[in-house]
Design a protein around this motif. Structure first.
Motif, PDB file in Angstrom:
ATOM      1  N   GLY A   1     -11.146  33.615  56.281  1.00 54.74           N
ATOM      2  CA  GLY A   1     -10.274  33.234  55.734  1.00 54.74           C
ATOM      3  C   GLY A   1     -11.319  31.387  57.082  1.00 54.74           C
ATOM      4  O   GLY A   1     -10.817  30.350  57.467  1.00 54.74           O
ATOM      5  N   SER A   2     -12.641  31.631  57.714  1.00 56.61           N
ATOM      6  CA  SER A   2     -13.123  31.199  58.563  1.00 56.61           C
ATOM      7  C   SER A   2     -14.348  29.731  58.234  1.00 56.61           C
ATOM      8  O   SER A   2     -14.604  30.115  56.770  1.00 56.61           O
ATOM      9  CB  SER A   2     -14.638  31.382  59.700  1.00 56.61           C
ATOM     10  N   GLU A   3     -14.094  28.601  58.705  1.00 59.39           N
ATOM     11  CA  GLU A   3     -14.854  27.298  57.510  1.00 59.39           C
ATOM     12  C   GLU A   3     -16.217  27.885  57.807  1.00 59.39           C
ATOM     13  O   GLU A   3     -17.190  27.669  58.817  1.00 59.39           O
ATOM     14  CB  GLU A   3     -15.049  25.963  58.418  1.00 59.39           C
ATOM     15  N   LEU A   4     -17.173  27.603  56.325  1.00 59.99           N
ATOM     16  CA  LEU A   4     -18.232  27.237  56.000  1.00 59.99           C
ATOM     17  C   LEU A   4     -19.151  26.356  56.094  1.00 59.99           C
ATOM     18  O   LEU A   4     -18.578  24.971  56.572  1.00 59.99           O
ATOM     19  CB  LEU A   4     -18.863  27.985  55.260  1.00 59.99           C
ATOM     20  N   GLY A   5     -19.934  26.460  57.049  1.00 58.86           N
ATOM     21  CA  GLY A   5     -21.164  24.868  57.167  1.00 58.86           C
ATOM     22  C   GLY A   5     -22.145  24.928  55.851  1.00 58.86           C
ATOM     23  O   GLY A   5     -21.360  25.183  54.833  1.00 58.86           O
ATOM     24  N   PRO A   6     -21.992  23.214  56.269  1.00 57.64           N
ATOM     25  CA  PRO A   6     -23.083  22.554  54.569  1.00 57.64           C
ATOM     26  C   PRO A   6     -23.630  23.998  53.868  1.00 57.64           C
ATOM     27  O   PRO A   6     -24.941  24.807  54.478  1.00 57.64           O
ATOM     28  CB  PRO A   6     -23.917  21.839  54.965  1.00 57.64           C
TER      29      PRO A   6
END
Length: 564
Positions: free
Chosen positions: A370-375
């Motif tokens: 559920g953590s946000e990923l980067g580009p």
């Protein structure tokens, strides 16, 4: 009152939503006798392709509302609508909305067994069908009574229609279903506010060129059809709704009705690409509008080479060849495309780029925790939006499993770049872990093959795990006139990423009927994988039997020879 004034008043009305657009427009008293909705089948006293004005549409809806009311259908009652004609779905939705009922719209391509099981789970109060679909349900227990033939609703007395129900924003107004490519379709419930949120946003924007006269090639029971129908009523445009979405049928409808814009799904654009578009009269089309799955570059380029658009030059306003394709990504659950990007002959941002999110969307690419990923990190799309459906009807388990940290998990694998553009690589259920940090993305692989092989009309990548290893078969459907015997293996593998190309076992040219499709035209990749595994097992068994037989024959022959 001008169209701009109508749009502004509707956009500012906080009580307006998907359930009361028609009643609100009638109450305004403007444009009542101008053409609005057109159907491709006869409806009541209207011939096929004869447009309904706003006043005539209201009359047809009140007739059906009166008939439904007479059948005991009322507030919060789920009632099934299963019919071939697009008019049945649109008009019954509007009539049920007037009563505060909840129409459950079924795709006409569902088979009887699956439809009966789906309806059982709805716990509907009744089923409205035409003769064809009534026959499909014969002998099956759908758990709800069959109501009179849906065509008879038009015989109701419009004077007996109850006053329009006053909707609250969270009221359910429709149940539509997912594509069913992974099994039994899921019943998705939409609210008064959720199905109108994107329309309210669009009313504040300039109208795109071509949107004043639209042709809908969307499946009639889909949420997108309800949205486009309410959109044209809200901005007083014209809409023709098709009952079938085949490429040939859509092309015939374009030539007949001369729309400025055409809205549909990716499957229809692929079907259009099978035809020689230069031989068809498509000059009226300025806009192609895609929703649902994003479209392939190869299909987009064929379409934007057709049509024409107005532009301003030194000589004034002129019409120039070429059209615009608006792509995006949406789903039944999203309620509206959450991304958009425009393609013209001068644009070049492809590679399954779905553009940037609309202003009403808050989205993120999420890791499994559920953590946000980067580009450039691939993860599952999570999205928050006022357009999202309320959840799944009678299925709280699935509703809550698709939510994390307030995001709805779409099941799409995506990444974003540093400029905020999002790229769709696959559906989570279709991608395959290759180990070593690599994954095989079937949709992106298909995009690469189509872009590299101009004589390939459509492509389906099927990855299966056999004996602990991933093997991939690439199934090709060719443009008319292409050589089906040519070996395209080198060309196909060169287009793929190295770790994906290493899994390719076969590159096959297949007939259209070899590719199983769901009711909305999507490829059923799970079923295709199952078929492949079964065929491989059968082929292996046959080979083993042949080898054993040959060995037995060889042994007998050798002994006989020695004896002689």
């Amino acid at each position: 009152m001008s169209i701009r004034s109508i749009r502004a008043r509707l956009a500012a009305d906080p009580a307006l939503g998907a359930g009361n657009v028609l009643a609100t427009r009638i109450a305004l008293g403007e444009g009542l006798d101008e053409p609005l909705l057109t159907f491709d089948t006869p409806v009541d006293d209207h011939a096929a392709w004869q447009p309904f004005t706003l006043r005539e549409l209201d009359l047809a809806v009140r007739s059906r509302a009166a008939a439904l009311h007479g059948l005991g259908i009322g507030r919060r009652d789920p009632v099934v609508v299963w019919s071939t004609a697009a008019a049945d779905h649109v008009l019954t939705f509007l009539a049920a909305a007037r009563l505060g009922a909840i129409p459950a719209l079924l795709n006409p391509n569902l088979d009887g067994e699956k439809a009966a099981l789906y309806i059982q789970r709805l716990r509907a109060v009744g089923i409205l069908t035409d003769a064809e679909h009534r026959e499909r349900l014969a002998g099956r227990d759908a758990g709800a009574p069959l109501l009179p033939d849906i065509a008879s609703l038009g015989l109701g007395d419009p004077a007996q229609a109850p006053e329009p129900y006053r909707h609250w924003g969270g009221d359910p107004v429709a149940i539509t279903h997912s594509s069913g490519t992974t099994g039994l379709p899921k019943a998705v419930v939409h609210s008064h506010d959720s199905l109108y949120a994107a329309i309210r946003y669009r009313l504040a924007l300039p109208r795109p060129q071509g949107s004043e006269r639209m042709l809908s090639a969307l499946p009639a029971p889909h949420a997108a059809t309800l949205i486009i129908s309410n959109l044209v009523m809200s901005q007083h445009a014209q809409l023709a709704v098709l009952s079938s979405q085949t490429g040939a049928g859509v092309l015939d409808a374009i030539e007949r009705w001369q729309p400025g814009g055409v809205i549909g799904f990716a499957a229809t654009w692929a079907d259009l690409a099978r035809h020689d578009l230069s031989e068809r009269q498509l000059d009226s089309v300025a806009l192609w509008w895609n929703t649902g799955d994003c479209a392939h570059e190869a299909h987009i380029r064929r379409l934007i080479a057709t049509g024409s658009r107005e532009s301003v030059s030194r000589e004034g306003r002129v019409r120039e060849p070429g059209s615009v394709f608006v792509d995006g990504l949406g789903s039944t659950e999203m309620g509206h495309s959450h991304f958009f990007i425009s393609h013209s002959k001068d644009s070049n941002r492809y590679g399954r780029c779905v553009g940037r999110p609309h202003a009403f969307v808050d989205c993120a690419v999420l890791a499994p925790d559920g953590s946000e990923l980067g580009p450039h990190e691939v993860g599952e799309l999570g999205t928050k939006s006022p357009t999202l459906a309320l959840g799944y009807w009678n299925d709280s388990v699935t509703t809550y499993r698709t939510r994390v940290r307030g995001y709805f998990l779409t099941g799409d694998l995506m990444y974003r770049d540093e400029e905020g553009y999002y790229y769709h690589v696959d559906r989570a259920v279709d991608s395959v872990d290759l180990g070593g940090g690599h994954r095989l993305f079937t949709s992106m692989s298909e995009e690469r093959v189509l872009a590299a092989c101009p004589d390939v009309l459509d492509c389906t990548v099927v990855a299966v795990r056999e004996d602990g290893a991933v093997v991939t078969d690439v199934l090709l459907q060719l443009v008319p006139g292409a050589d089906p015997e040519a070996d395209r293996t080198k060309e196909v593998t060169a287009a793929l990423e190295e770790h994906t190309a290493a899994t390719v076992r076969r590159v096959l040219v297949v007939p259209d009927e070899r590719i199983p499709l769901g009711p909305t035209g999507k490829v059923r990749k799970i079923l295709l994988r199952e078929q492949h595994l079964a065929e491989s097992a059968a082929a292996s068994a046959a080979l083993a039997g042949s080898t054993a037989g040959a060995a037995s024959t060889a042994g007998t022959g050798s002994t006989a020879g020695a004896a002689e």
